[in-house]
Design an enzyme around this catalytic site. Structure first.
Site, mmCIF file in Angstrom:
data_model
loop_
_atom_site.group_PDB
_atom_site.id
_atom_site.type_symbol
_atom_site.label_atom_id
_atom_site.label_comp_id
_atom_site.label_asym_id
_atom_site.label_seq_id
_atom_site.Cartn_x
_atom_site.Cartn_y
_atom_site.Cartn_z
ATOM 1 N N LYS A 230 -13.634 27.923 16.253
ATOM 2 C CA LYS A 230 -12.868 26.884 15.825
ATOM 3 C C LYS A 230 -13.202 26.732 13.736
ATOM 4 O O LYS A 230 -12.467 26.232 13.181
ATOM 5 C CB LYS A 230 -12.930 24.931 16.598
ATOM 6 C CG LYS A 230 -12.990 24.006 15.403
ATOM 7 C CD LYS A 230 -14.008 22.169 15.260
ATOM 8 C CE LYS A 230 -14.138 22.161 14.948
ATOM 9 N NZ LYS A 230 -14.330 20.476 14.919
ATOM 10 N N THR B 124 -16.960 18.899 11.467
ATOM 11 C CA THR B 124 -16.571 19.977 10.479
ATOM 12 C C THR B 124 -14.721 19.799 11.061
ATOM 13 O O THR B 124 -14.383 20.015 12.005
ATOM 14 C CB THR B 124 -16.724 21.075 11.732
ATOM 15 O OG1 THR B 124 -18.377 21.409 11.422
ATOM 16 C CG2 THR B 124 -16.452 22.210 11.018
ATOM 17 N N LYS C 88 -19.617 24.513 4.433
ATOM 18 C CA LYS C 88 -20.203 24.813 5.802
ATOM 19 C C LYS C 88 -18.916 25.844 6.446
ATOM 20 O O LYS C 88 -19.149 26.647 7.151
ATOM 21 C CB LYS C 88 -19.444 23.502 6.586
ATOM 22 C CG LYS C 88 -18.765 22.917 7.949
ATOM 23 C CD LYS C 88 -20.794 22.830 8.693
ATOM 24 C CE LYS C 88 -20.363 23.379 10.560
ATOM 25 N NZ LYS C 88 -21.743 23.545 11.111
HETATM 26 P P1 NAD Z 1 -17.926 16.071 21.062
HETATM 27 O O1 NAD Z 1 -17.540 16.455 21.641
HETATM 28 O O2 NAD Z 1 -19.425 16.149 22.274
HETATM 29 O O3 NAD Z 1 -18.059 14.442 20.146
HETATM 30 C C1 NAD Z 1 -16.702 14.126 19.743
HETATM 31 C C2 NAD Z 1 -16.654 12.334 20.800
HETATM 32 O O4 NAD Z 1 -16.004 11.829 19.794
HETATM 33 C C3 NAD Z 1 -16.555 12.476 21.654
HETATM 34 O O5 NAD Z 1 -17.033 11.592 22.353
HETATM 35 C C4 NAD Z 1 -14.673 11.784 21.921
HETATM 36 O O6 NAD Z 1 -15.320 10.967 22.834
HETATM 37 C C5 NAD Z 1 -14.801 11.233 20.563
HETATM 38 N N1 NAD Z 1 -13.833 11.166 20.146
HETATM 39 C C6 NAD Z 1 -12.864 11.893 20.110
HETATM 40 N N2 NAD Z 1 -10.897 11.415 19.633
HETATM 41 C C7 NAD Z 1 -11.948 9.899 18.974
HETATM 42 C C8 NAD Z 1 -11.415 8.778 18.788
HETATM 43 N N3 NAD Z 1 -9.675 8.799 17.696
HETATM 44 N N4 NAD Z 1 -11.775 7.697 18.710
HETATM 45 C C9 NAD Z 1 -13.299 7.802 18.422
HETATM 46 N N5 NAD Z 1 -13.666 8.421 18.670
HETATM 47 C C10 NAD Z 1 -13.262 9.786 19.643
HETATM 48 O O7 NAD Z 1 -18.299 16.963 19.687
HETATM 49 P P2 NAD Z 1 -19.579 17.437 18.965
HETATM 50 O O8 NAD Z 1 -20.556 18.637 19.377
HETATM 51 O O9 NAD Z 1 -20.633 15.628 18.963
HETATM 52 O O10 NAD Z 1 -18.893 17.618 17.681
HETATM 53 C C11 NAD Z 1 -18.189 16.743 16.718
HETATM 54 C C12 NAD Z 1 -18.545 17.920 15.520
HETATM 55 O O11 NAD Z 1 -19.066 18.437 15.480
HETATM 56 C C13 NAD Z 1 -17.370 18.670 15.856
HETATM 57 O O12 NAD Z 1 -16.122 18.549 14.505
HETATM 58 C C14 NAD Z 1 -18.014 19.808 16.044
HETATM 59 O O13 NAD Z 1 -17.397 20.786 15.057
HETATM 60 C C15 NAD Z 1 -19.473 19.537 14.810
HETATM 61 N N6 NAD Z 1 -20.946 20.261 15.206
HETATM 62 C C16 NAD Z 1 -20.933 20.473 16.657
HETATM 63 C C17 NAD Z 1 -22.248 21.057 16.266
HETATM 64 C C18 NAD Z 1 -22.445 21.124 17.752
HETATM 65 O O14 NAD Z 1 -23.452 21.935 17.706
HETATM 66 N N7 NAD Z 1 -21.970 21.203 18.611
HETATM 67 C C19 NAD Z 1 -22.531 21.984 15.597
HETATM 68 C C20 NAD Z 1 -21.676 21.294 13.925
HETATM 69 C C21 NAD Z 1 -21.252 20.424 13.824
#
Ligand code: NAD
Length: 635
Positions: A582, A432, A507
């Site tokens: 966010k 997102t 979204k």
């Molecule tokens: P998270 O923090 O668990 O996962 C993000 C991952 O990205 C981490 O493991 C981090 O180490 C990795 N990362 C960061 N910088 C990086 C880079 N330069 N190269 C490679 N890896 C990198 O977050 P999440 O909950 O998995 O969410 C991910 C996305 O999905 C976000 O944008 C969030 O807004 C969206 N989202 C999350 C949810 C939810 O319920 N968690 C629901 C819908 C959407």
């Protein structure tokens, strides 16, 4: 507009080849987009039939786009061409086996690769200027894309004749030879298409058909059968007499690559016996696989297309010098390299293996795809190969998926992976992020010759694990068609919202509604408490009345009330308050950029900001209820 336009119109799935200046020559990406559309529409209830047509008057499709095949093969890289043919043939087989009516409107030239995306259809339409041919022997190839099967099924020995002389069929010939079914004058095609869009009823094609013009080839059937019945190309030559007809036919055969002509006779004979598209494609592939390394493909293209000197120096200069052994060698089984017509297994690069990305990548592996992952935190996921950099995960991938914390990180990852991706591959961002970053990354990918989709998700960690996410996608139809089968694995629903950025726009608009409705749902419970109204009664009324919403009905913030939700688990996330903050910030950023009035969205953002600062960090976003319950009216 892109080289190929794929969309649903009324009751039909419509594919339009759109490279009229290049006689609609079929590139690898176009072939793969056709395959993706067939995959998508096979079980799509809205699509009653598929129609393929092409822009311009001169050609439906004059063949495969051979420039890149030539560039790579002449530099000694044979693997590009082999993959091109393998993947193209798989699409040809899918088309031949497609379970719904497939209508092809073929004006002007339809040759080689163009035959492969049309003549395997169920309702093939020609008009007054149609000219269909399989001229591959002229460039050191053989009739492929399943063309040798169509040739084998033509009456008598027409297949041998057409395949080795490259003779063009007019509309009457094409119907006589089984490459087309209907003659409908071109001026009636717009009306026909409109009727099909409206009704989805193939009998409209029947109803508009007119008697076919004469077939000049039909009147030559007896000569063709008499002189093209030999066991080998050299038998055929030996049987020729000095008549004008034979002299002309022999001249046409000798204009082409001798090895190709000899192999074509053998291929048509084999196709007649096999009579099955996948088996026939496998035979054709044996030749094309070897065509650059052991045959004359590079020289054939050079002479006909690149230098245009029409003076090819074939490795075997005359038909008489082509031995049966050499033909057999070109058509021998390929062992491990033999063509297998099976579902495409994609190679997927997956960047960001966190709470969401980890289980999404895992689901792709379970579906049979090869996934190479990278995460800066060094996360590893069972079944996912681990790369040491994002660029390495993206190298050679068909699709690269990113699932990252925010737009700034997405942009920096895009800078690294886009140059590493192969031309035509697709970048799918599921994070997102702000609309601006989504559009910038998409533009950057397009400029590098890649496809791009922004496809944020809803459904949370539970949905990621269960493969029940909803994807909101932005990008071209063709790019969406490539990514959609993967959405079907990671989720239960994908909505194509529009051009790039539209997925992120959907979204953040959705989550602005969610944030505001969750707050007001929590406020209603806090007020109900103070009014002495039982929470269960309040739920029973509001969940079935005009106060109902997803926040109330599916994710009730009051513990012990409604379906099980994070409130029943001490408000552990679920969807964390800081992630909601966010998304509300992204909505305000977009509202400001677009000059849109969103006062309630702004207030919801401010309330979540205060909540996250005052104990909400790390709690589910529905913990707004205990937060509000502790406050008084004027705070
Ligand atoms: P998270 O923090 O668990 O996962 C993000 C991952 O990205 C981490 O493991 C981090 O180490 C990795 N990362 C960061 N910088 C990086 C880079 N330069 N190269 C490679 N890896 C990198 O977050 P999440 O909950 O998995 O969410 C991910 C996305 O999905 C976000 O944008 C969030 O807004 C969206 N989202 C999350 C949810 C939810 O319920 N968690 C629901 C819908 C959407």
């Amino acid at each position: 507009m892109a080289d190929i336009d794929i969309r649903i119109e009324g009751k039909i799935g419509r594919i339009t080849l759109n490279r009229p200046d290049a006689l609609n020559a079929l590139t690898y990406d176009m072939a793969m987009a056709v395959e993706a559309a067939l995959d998508e529409w096979e079980n799509e209830a809205r699509v009653a039939m598929v129609l393929i047509d092409a822009a311009g008057d001169k050609a439906f499709c004059a063949g495969g786009d051979i420039q890149q095949l030539y560039d790579t093969a002449s530099a000694g890289d044979y693997e590009y061409g082999r993959r091109f043919w393998r993947d193209e043939y798989r699409m040809n087989a899918k088309l031949a086996n497609f379970p719904k009516p497939f209508i092809a409107l073929m004006q002007g030239f339809t040759m080689g690769g163009g035959v492969g995306v049309s003549c395997h259809g169920s309702h093939r339409v020609v008009c007054e200027n149609s000219q269909i041919a399989m001229p591959e022997c002229g460039i050191g190839l053989v009739p492929d894309v399943g063309g040798s099967l169509l040739l084998a099924r033509a009456p008598g020995r027409l297949g041998e004749y057409l395949g080795t002389t490259g003779t063009r069929m007019n509309a009457g010939d094409a119907i006589y030879c089984g490459f087309a079914d209907y003659y409908i004058p071109r001026e009636n095609w717009t009306e026909l298409t409109a009727l099909l869009v409206k009704t989805g009823d193939w009998t409209q094609v029947d109803a508009m058909a007119q008697p076919a013009p004469d077939s000049p080839l039909a009147s030559q059937q007896s000569e063709i059968d008499a002189f093209f019945g030999g066991e080998t190309a050299n038998d055929i030559l030996r049987g020729m007499d000095s008549s004008e007809w034979c002299t002309k036919a022999e001249k046409a055969m000798r204009r082409s690559c001798p090895l190709s002509v000899a192999a074509t006779i053998e291929l048509v004979h084999r196709a007649r016996a096999l009579d099955q598209i996948d088996l026939v494609l496998a035979q054709e592939y044996r030749f094309t696989h070897r065509s650059a390394s052991d045959g004359d493909f590079v020289e054939g293209i050079r002479a006909a297309i690149i230098d245009k000197d029409r003076n090819p120096q074939w490795t075997i200069p005359t038909l008489e010098k082509v031995t049966d052994l050499k033909v057999t060698q070109m058509l021998m089984p390929l062992g491990a390299d033999e063509l297998k017509i099976e579902e495409k297994r994609m190679k997927i690069g997956f960047i960001g293996l966190g709470n969401m990305g980890g289980p999404m990548a895992r689901n792709l592996v379970d579906a049979g795809h090869t996934v190479v992952g990278f995460d800066v935190a060094g996360v590893t996921i069972e079944g996912v190969e681990t790369a040491t950099t994002a660029a390495l995960a993206a190298t050679d991938a068909d699709v690269v998926i990113t699932m990252l914390p925010n737009g700034a990180i997405l942009r920096s990852v895009a800078d690294e992976v886009i140059p590493a991706m192969r031309s035509g591959a697709c970048l799918v961002d599921c994070s997102t992020v702000d609309v601006e970053s989504a559009r910038a990354v998409s533009d950057q990918a397009n400029a590098a010759g890649l496809q791009a989709v922004d496809a944020p998700v809803s459904g949370g960690i539970g949905g990621a694990e269960a493969g029940t996410l909803t994807f909101m996608a932005g990008g071209t139809e063709a790019a969406f068609a490539v990514a959609n089968p993967l959405f079907g694995i990671m989720g239960q629903k994908a909505v194509h919202c529009g051009d790039s950025g539209a997925g992120q726009a959907a979204k953040i608009c959705n989550n602005m509604i969610l944030g505001a409705t969750m707050i007001v749902t929590c406020e209603a419970f806090a007020l109900a408490d103070k009014l002495g109204l039982d929470r269960q009664k309040m739920f029973d009324v509001a969940s079935t009345s005009s106060g109902s919403s997803w926040s109330m009905n599916a994710y009730c913030p009051a513990p012990g009330v409604g379906p099980t939700s994070p409130s029943d688990n001490d408000y552990k996330p679920g969807f964390a308050a800081e992630l909601m903050l966010k998304d509300l910030n992204l909505a305000q950023q977009a509202a400001e950029a677009a000059d849109a009035a969103t006062p309630l969205g702004q207030h919801a953002r401010d309330m979540y900001a205060a909540f996250v600062e005052n104990g909400g960090m790390g709690m589910d976003f529905s913990a707004m209820l205990p937060h509000l319950s502790n406050q008084k009216h004027d705070t």
